[in-house]
Every structure is written in structure tokens, then in C-alpha cells.
Design an enzyme around this catalytic site. Structure first.
Site, PDB file in Angstrom:
ATOM      1  N   GLY A  81       2.122  -7.461   1.885  1.00  0.00           N
ATOM      2  CA  GLY A  81       2.646  -6.070   1.996  1.00  0.00           C
ATOM      3  C   GLY A  81       1.672  -5.102   2.990  1.00  0.00           C
ATOM      4  O   GLY A  81       1.022  -5.908   3.872  1.00  0.00           O
TER       5      GLY A  81
ATOM      6  N   CYS B 170       0.516  -2.736   7.578  1.00  0.00           N
ATOM      7  CA  CYS B 170       0.911  -3.345   9.074  1.00  0.00           C
ATOM      8  C   CYS B 170       1.746  -4.457   9.114  1.00  0.00           C
ATOM      9  O   CYS B 170       2.757  -4.296   9.903  1.00  0.00           O
ATOM     10  CB  CYS B 170      -0.580  -3.947   9.323  1.00  0.00           C
ATOM     11  SG  CYS B 170      -1.759  -2.867   9.762  1.00  0.00           S
TER      12      CYS B 170
ATOM     13  N   ARG C 120       0.451   1.604   0.496  1.00  0.00           N
ATOM     14  CA  ARG C 120       1.493   1.729   1.284  1.00  0.00           C
ATOM     15  C   ARG C 120       2.294   0.167   1.209  1.00  0.00           C
ATOM     16  O   ARG C 120       1.483  -0.752   1.670  1.00  0.00           O
ATOM     17  CB  ARG C 120       1.376   2.163   2.601  1.00  0.00           C
ATOM     18  CG  ARG C 120       1.044   3.597   2.711  1.00  0.00           C
ATOM     19  CD  ARG C 120       0.653   3.825   4.131  1.00  0.00           C
ATOM     20  NE  ARG C 120      -0.806   3.547   4.515  1.00  0.00           N
ATOM     21  CZ  ARG C 120      -1.295   3.374   5.625  1.00  0.00           C
ATOM     22  NH1 ARG C 120      -0.698   4.026   6.362  1.00  0.00           N
ATOM     23  NH2 ARG C 120      -2.555   2.832   5.837  1.00  0.00           N
TER      24      ARG C 120
END
Ligand SMILES: NC(=O)c1ccc[n+]([C@@H]2O[C@H](COP(=O)([O-])OP(=O)(O)OC[C@H]3O[C@@H](n4cnc5c(N)ncnc54)[C@H](O)[C@@H]3O)[C@@H](O)[C@H]2O)c1
Length: 438
Positions: free
Chosen positions: A265, A268, A331
Site C-alpha cells: 500500500g 506511491c 494513505r
């Protein structure tokens, strides 16, 4: 050594020539009379660099004979190398007809033999074939037991057509899957002089690793080719790009990213893969392999979800939430996605991640978590003790010796543990531990 080789195609013929060149006595066995005739006449049955000269040389040495009589070949040798073909069947499965028929003959010959015979399977075989399929056939036809009356091993072959003599003499390594010491010693006598590591492993690992090697090669070729198609559409020199990619021996051409673990994850990889696929679409370039990566990654996450749901418990502690150990970046963290799905199914979550502090989250990181886990504040605990206290299940998503030691102190025997990071095998962890895919 007296060696019989079954199957005189690319692998068998090259092995026969090289082993006889090295001073051993060889009996070649094949069902195709034409191949045997060629070898008898000192000619090569396969087109390979250096084989014309080598076959003429070894035929003249008098150390090579050929036959269609499989049983006699076993009786006249100490060790058999099985190199028969294992092609695809119409449905994609492995057609094991040749090796199954041969196992019957080998078993019958072993029945009549006094000394324990060594059978080394060199044909590529799907994992489990030697121990679950071939061993019972040989045991039933010989009336003897593997490890007593005979020895079975699996030694994958790594030669490439076109450079097979050179590859025979300089393989990446010799891998022997064996359950007993005696055949390993004999194989060491045959192949131990080669300039590479000689590695003993389990029969199944040896069978599986051969598939991994070929799948990896196919993956690499397809990666380079998909890159070339996209580069071509973009007017970029693909050779220059791939050459630069290969110059990174830290992250690219290295062991990095080749250890099983949880889904990837972060800020990037997912977004850059999506952008690559979009770019390809815009330029009418099809990249099915790169386009399938996120779906496969998603499937890996589903495995964790399925395992947790199968436990049928409600209170779940997460140890780790960010996308990898040592960062507070949430993120596209797969742990956040997993947590989100569990919350959606009514589970109660308690979360501990030493790097994640709600008050310190800013910008895109903050807005991501507000969208995906808006109630994180209620779930987040400042200490591991607190996070684990009420939990029935512990999901371990953090790496490192320190956290492992603390888990060993705190996890209780009544707790289930889902290990996403592969905790050390010798960690004295209480609780019922299951790995994600191990
Ligand atoms: N070709 C390669 O570069 C390569 C490299 C590594 C591993 N392998 C694996 O090695 C195995 C052999 O590959 P290959 O390319 O040499 O195959 P091949 O098709 O060239 O040769 C197989 C030979 O086995 C013979 N044979 C079939 N049944 C037999 C039997 N009952 N007794 C004796 N001989 C019999 C066939 O007549 C044929 O000559 C396969 O499992 C393959 O996947 C091949």
C-alpha cells in the site's frame, strides 16, 4: 558411477553427454528408437551448441550405452536420473503419463535388485508428485520402502536450451530435495564439483522452487515487454529505461520485495500503478500483467479478511495501522482498508501503532483517514497493553524485535493471533497463531 538416464531429450541427452565426459558410465533409456540409434552412432539427438563434438567424443570413450529396457537399466546402474517430458495436457494440467509409466518399470526393477537404488527425478513435476504419487507406485511395485530399499530425490534442472552444456557446467546452484543422507552424498559426488552452491532442501520445496524460477523468468520477460510497449507509445527508449532499472541493485535486482508478507500500500505504489494503467489506456496499449497487480493485491487483503471473519469473534486488536513499520503514513495502508471493512461488518476494533498520533496527522494523510476510518480516535490506544486488553483476536501488522518481544509478554492463551508479518518462529507467543499465507 554407473548412471541410467531416462528420457534422452534436451535435458537427458545433455546430462548423458556431460556426465560421461566427466568419467561416469552411462546407460541412456528412451522409448524412441531413432534417438537411441543416433546416440549409438555417436550423434546428438538434440540440436545444442557443442553437442555434436561432445557426443562423438563420449561415444568413442565406450562409456555410453543405450537401451529401451528400463528395468535392465535400473539393474545395471546405481542411480537413475529421470528426465522424461512432462508437457501440458489439453486442460493445462501437467501430463504425467510418461513419468507414471516409468515409475511402474522402476518399481518392478527395484523389486529384483539387492542394493538400494537411487532415483532422482529431474523432470519438472508439480509439488507433491514425488512423495504423493510416484513414491506409492514405486513402493507398491517394488514391495520396498523409500529410505530402506530405495531412495527418491528431486533435483530440478536449470539448463536453458541453446546454452545447455555451458549451463550444465555453470548452473545457478544445485538444489536437491531429499529425505535421506545417502542419496545426497551420492549426488554431491556427481555434482559437488560444479562452481555453485549445493543446497539440500525438502522434496516439495525443490519441486515448487522450479515452478517459481520459471514463473519468475516469465514475469520478468513480460515486465520488460509491457514496459517496451508503453515506452514505444510514449516515444521513450525502452532499452535505455530497462538498463537504468537494472542498474539499481539495491531495490530492483535484489532480494528486496521478494519476501511474502501482507498486501502493499502506501502513497506511491498503488497510485503509480493506476497512473501507468491509465496512461496505457489513453495510448491504446494493453498491459494485462501490470493492470492485474492491484487486483491481486486486493485478493491478498481479502485472505486476511476471510481468515478474521472465519474466527467468528467481534473484538479485534490491530497492532500496526500505517502502510509499513516505522512510518505514520496511513494513505492507502492495507491495514486501514482491512480495519474499514471489519468496522463495516460490525466488529469492535482497538488499534495500537506507536508511530500514529491523531493530533500529529496532517494534510493528505489526515484527510485519507477522515474518509476511511473517521472514528479512528475512539479506536486508537496509546499503549499495546490497552489495545490488547479486551481483544479476542490480535492482528499483527508491525515488524521488529521489540514489538515481537512485547507481544510475547502480553498476548494471552485465549487470544487468536493473525500474523501478517511472519513473527519469528521461535517467539514464545501464547495464543493460537495463524499466518496469513504461511
Ligand atoms: N528443455 C529444457 O530446457 C528444460 C530445462 C529444465 C527442465 N526441463 C524439464 O525436463 C523434462 C524433460 O524436458 P526435455 O525438454 O528434455 O523433454 P523432451 O521432450 O525433449 O524429452 C523427453 C524424452 O523422454 C522420452 N520418454 C518419454 N517417455 C519415456 C519413458 N517411459 N521412458 C524413457 N523415455 C521416455 C521421450 O521419448 C523424449 O525423448 C521436462 O519435465 C521439462 O519440463 C526442461
Amino acid at each position: 558411477m554407473k548412471i541410467s538416464i531416462f528420457g534422452l531429450g534436451y535435458v537427458g541427452a545433455v546430462s548423458l553427454a556431460c556426465l560421461s565426459r566427466d568419467g561416469h558410465e552411462l546407460i541412456g533409456v528412451d522409448i524412441e528408437a531413432a534417438k537411441l540409434e543416433l546416440i549409438r552412432a555417436g550423434k546428438t539427438p538434440v540440436v545444442e551448441e557443442g553437442m555434436v563434438e561432445l557426443m562423438a567424443q563420449v561415444a568413442a570413450s565406450g562409456r555410453v550405452s543405450v537401451t529401451t529396457d528400463a528395468q535392465q537399466a535400473v539393474l545395471d546402474s546405481e542411480i537413475s536420473l529421470v528426465c522424461v517430458g512432462t508437457p501440458s495436457a489439453a486442460n493445462g494440467s501437467q501430463d504425467q503419463g510418461a513419468v507414471l509409466r516409468l515409475a511402474v518399470d522402476i518399481g518392478k526393477a527395484i523389486a529384483a535388485k539387492k542394493e538400494p537404488h537411487i532415483v532422482v527425478f529431474r523432470s519438472t513435476l508439480v509439488p507433491g508428485t514425488v512423495e504423493d504419487v510416484l513414491r506409492p507406485i514405486i513402493e507398491s511395485h517394488s514391495g520396498k520402502k523409500d529410505g530402506e530399499g530405495f531412495f527418491l530425490c528431486f533435483q530440478p534442472e536449470f539448463l536453458r536450451e541453446g546454452s545447455s552444456i555451458r549451463d550444465y557446467d555453470k548452473p545457478p546452484f544445485t538444489i536437491v530435495g531429499a529425505n535421506h543422507e545417502h542419496p545426497v552424498q551420492r549426488l554431491q559426488a556427481l555434482f559437488g564439483h560444479l562452481p555453485c552452491k549445493f543446497i539440500r532442501t525438502s522434496v516439495r520445496a525443490a519441486e515448487m522452487m522450479k515452478y517459481c524460477c520459471n514463473n519468475f523468468h516469465a514475469l520478468k520477460i513480460t515486465f520488460a515487454n509491457e514496459t517496451a510497449r508503453l515506452c514505444d507509445a510514449l516515444g521513450v527508449d525502452a532499452f535505455e529505461v530497462m538498463d537504468l532499472v537494472c542498474q539499481d541493485t539495491q531495490l530492483n535486482i535484489s532480494k528486496a520485495y521478494l519476501k511474502p508478507g501482507f498486501a502493499f500500500g502506501g502513497s506511491c505504489l498503488p497510485k503509480d500503478l493506476r497512473a501507468t494503467s491509465y496512461l496505457a489506456k489513453v495510448h491504446d496499449v494493453e498491459l494485462p500483467m501490470l493492470g492485474a497487480i492491484l487486483e491481486s493485491n486486493r485478493r491478498h487483503l481479502d485472505v486476511a479478511l476471510d481468515k478474521l471473519l472465519a474466527l467468528g469473534k467481534r473484538r479485534i486488536a490491530f497492532v500496526g495501522l500505517s502502510f509499513k513499520t516505522g512510518t505514520d503514513d496511513l494513505r492507502e495502508s492495507p491495514l486501514v482498508t482491512l480495519a474499514e471493512q471489519l468496522v463495516g461488518k460490525g466488529m469492535e476494533l482497538s488499534i495500537y501503532d506507536p508511530e500514529v498520533n491523531l493530533a500529529r496527522l496532517l494534510g493528505a494523510n489526515k484527510s485519507f483517514i477522515e474518509r476511511h476510518l473517521p472514528h479512528l480516535g475512539r479506536m486508537l490506544h496509546a499503549s499495546l497493553e490497552e489495545a490488547l486488553a479486551e481483544a479476542e483476536v490480535v492482528v499483527v501488522g508491525l515488524n521488529g524485535a521489540e514489538i515481537a518481544t512485547r507481544l510475547a509478554q502480553l498476548v494471552r492463551a485465549d487470544q487468536e493471533v493473525l500474523d501478517l508479518v511472519r513473527l519469528p518462529a521461535d517467539l514464545p507467543l501464547r495464543g493460537r497463531v495463524q499466518g496469513l499465507a504461511w
